[in-house]
Design a protein around this motif. Structure first.
Motif, mmCIF file in Angstrom:
data_model
loop_
_atom_site.group_PDB
_atom_site.id
_atom_site.type_symbol
_atom_site.label_atom_id
_atom_site.label_comp_id
_atom_site.label_asym_id
_atom_site.label_seq_id
_atom_site.Cartn_x
_atom_site.Cartn_y
_atom_site.Cartn_z
ATOM 1 N N VAL A 13 -38.891 -41.249 -53.625
ATOM 2 C CA VAL A 13 -38.814 -40.053 -52.798
ATOM 3 C C VAL A 13 -38.566 -40.447 -51.350
ATOM 4 N N LYS A 14 -39.209 -41.517 -50.926
ATOM 5 C CA LYS A 14 -39.186 -41.866 -49.510
ATOM 6 C C LYS A 14 -38.223 -42.982 -49.134
ATOM 7 N N ALA A 15 -37.737 -43.760 -50.094
ATOM 8 C CA ALA A 15 -36.988 -44.952 -49.697
ATOM 9 C C ALA A 15 -35.857 -45.274 -50.666
ATOM 10 N N VAL A 16 -34.847 -45.965 -50.145
ATOM 11 C CA VAL A 16 -33.765 -46.496 -50.962
ATOM 12 C C VAL A 16 -33.907 -48.006 -50.923
ATOM 13 N N SER A 17 -33.792 -48.648 -52.077
ATOM 14 C CA SER A 17 -33.997 -50.080 -52.116
ATOM 15 C C SER A 17 -32.990 -50.717 -53.063
ATOM 16 N N GLU A 18 -32.501 -51.901 -52.702
ATOM 17 C CA GLU A 18 -31.562 -52.604 -53.580
ATOM 18 C C GLU A 18 -32.336 -53.569 -54.484
ATOM 19 N N VAL A 19 -31.758 -53.798 -55.653
ATOM 20 C CA VAL A 19 -32.278 -54.839 -56.560
ATOM 21 C C VAL A 19 -31.257 -55.977 -56.512
#
Lengths: 359, 129
Positions: B62-68
């Motif tokens: 909901v709060k963040a975008v993150s790469e793997v």
């Protein structure tokens, strides 16, 4: 800065984040769970970071009439109104709730946390009437108890029947355990319930009692997704000094019939010439999460920008508020560009979900 | 915090399990907890050749975008399609049904540069301070 409930949040193992200088819980168990608890039963929120500014004295009504967009003189005792401080261009300095404590004598304004210092400065500069302006934010806590079970919990803890309170009214209750508390039939979730102002020193006690009766602690994350599902604007995101209430679709909170208030001329002019953009709701038809700043296009033309976006925990789809060109109407289709991908979205009129606030 | 013994770990909080020259990759319990409720995941197409440290997926809460990121060089041979419909699985079962991609390992010696469970636990505890 910390609210009087900071240690309660620590005890509950909240994830704490910085919110405009305030150390606030963003979630305890998870945003989705807290969001749904508020929609389906009851959630409890610490909103003590918000500002409480009291305005009193013989000249308080003329002053408030000039700096606010609502008809203050007509407010009956214990009525609450939503309204704005505007600049001369009609831009929104802050959005706030106005509490009529004693008609003609005493009013409380509940303002956004991050805007409190700026609001106070501005009010003091504007105050040529000589109204008495007091910042009581530090000694005031604010607990929001929201959701369909709020009534039962209030009955159990305070013996108060919330059903006797009409929407957008409040009552003041003298209690043995929590001092004099203001119980307001308002909220920022659309789930119904109440907002409770009380002395900071008593906040932990009331918080614990409400939690013991089954209110689920909810952080700022759920507060944000709940308000977004209802289409309620957040100052700093969806509205600010460069946007007017007319553009934001909030003209219900502006009384243009009033002879004068700051920003009125600009709004009158905008009202007759028409707005060039409107804050609209978007429901994504493709998978993805629209975020603040995402560009909206129609064909090859840019038609707007997202000001708030998330995934609706109730709908399970991406939703957003966006300023869209006036050429785009409700039920139109646009595309939101999320990390270079064009996602299809339907333009709608919020709320995105049915709230339960209407009693 | 759960850190299974048999897995390899990266500083970006991915885990990998190695079998027959393939590495199954996901994000760790620490990562899913830090991100909060996962609402969206997206992966490159099967067949994409990537280098160690390149993004092999996007995870949004909901709060963040993150790469793997890829723990090793390789080719994506499988992606977990189920996560598109049920991204919340990442919160519920990050080491099991919420695996993200399977890589065909190009250089097996890179596996030895990854952390084991004990090293990763020390790393996370240091980072959390």
């Amino acid at each position: 800065m910390r609210t009087p409930l900071y240690h309660e949040h620590e005890k509950l193992n909240a994830k704490i984040v910085d919110f405009h200088g305030w150390e606030m819980p963003v979630w305890y168990t998870g945003i989705r769970e807290e969001h749904l608890a508020t929609r389906n039963s009851a959630g409890i929120f610490d909103a003590s970071h918000m500002g409480e500014i009291w305005v009193s004295g013989k000249e308080c009504v003329p002053f408030l009439e000039r700096v606010l967009t609502r008809n203050i003189a007509a407010m009956p005792k214990h009525r609450v109104l939503y309204g704005f401080f505007l600049n001369e261009r009609g831009g929104i300095i802050d959005d706030l709730t106005i509490y009529c404590v004693e008609p003609g004598e005493r009013y409380m304004l509940c303002v956004n946390a991050s805007n409190t210092p700026r609001d106070l400065d501005w009010m003091n500069v504007q105050n040529r009437e000589g109204a008495v302006i007091e910042d009581r934010s530090p000694e005031t806590a604010l607990i929001a108890l929201q959701g369909p079970d709020a009534g039962g919990i209030m009955k159990a803890v305070l013996g108060l029947d919330l059903d006797t309170l009409k929407s957008f009214t409040f009552t003041i209750l003298a209690t043995r355990d929590y001092g004099d508390i203001m119980i307001s039939k308002t909220g920022y979730t659309g789930a119904g319930g109440t907002e409770i102002f009380l002395p900071a020193a008593k906040a932990s006690g009331l918080w614990s009692s409400l939690v013991e009766q089954g209110a689920a602690p909810c952080g700022l994350g759920a507060r944000d997704t709940l308000r977004l599902e209802m289409g309620y604007p957040l100052h700093g995101n969806d509205i600010d000094e460069t946007t007017t209430p007319l553009e934001a679709g909030l003209s219900f909170a502006v009384n243009l019939e009033k002879p004068s208030f700051i920003g009125r001329e600009a709004l009158k002019e905008q009202s007759s010439s028409g707005v060039s953009r409107r804050l609209r709701g978007l429901v994504l038809r493709d998978r993805g999460v629209p975020r603040q700043g995402c560009i909206c296009v129609k064909g090859s033309e840019q038609v707007g920008v997202v000001t708030s976006g998330s995934v609706s925990p109730v709908l399970g789809t991406g939703i957003a508020l966006a300023y869209l060109d006036k050429s785009v109407g409700e039920k139109d289709e646009v595309e939101v560009i999320v990390r270079e991908k064009h996602l299809r979205a339907s333009v709608t009129r919020p709320p995105f979900v049915r709230g339960t606030a209407h009693t | 915090m759960e850190i299974p013994k048999e897995l390899y770990y990266t500083q970006d909080h991915e885990w990998g399990s190695v079998e027959d020259g393939m590495m199954r990759v996901g994000i760790t319990d620490y990562a899913q907890h830090e991100l909060g409720d996962i609402v969206f995941v997206e992966f490159p197409e099967v067949g994409t050749v990537i280098a160690k440290g390149d993004p092999i997926g996007t995870v949004e809460s909901v709060k963040a975008v993150s790469e793997v990121y890829a723990p090793v060089d390789g080719e994506i041979v499988e992606i977990n399609e189920a996560l598109a419909d049920t991204p919340e699985l990442v919160n519920q079962d990050c080491y099991g049904s919420a695996w993200m991609v399977v890589l065909k390992i190009s250089d097996p010696s890179q596996v030895d540069t990854l952390m084991d469970a004990q090293a990763y636990r020390a790393y996370v505890e240091a980072e959390a301070k």
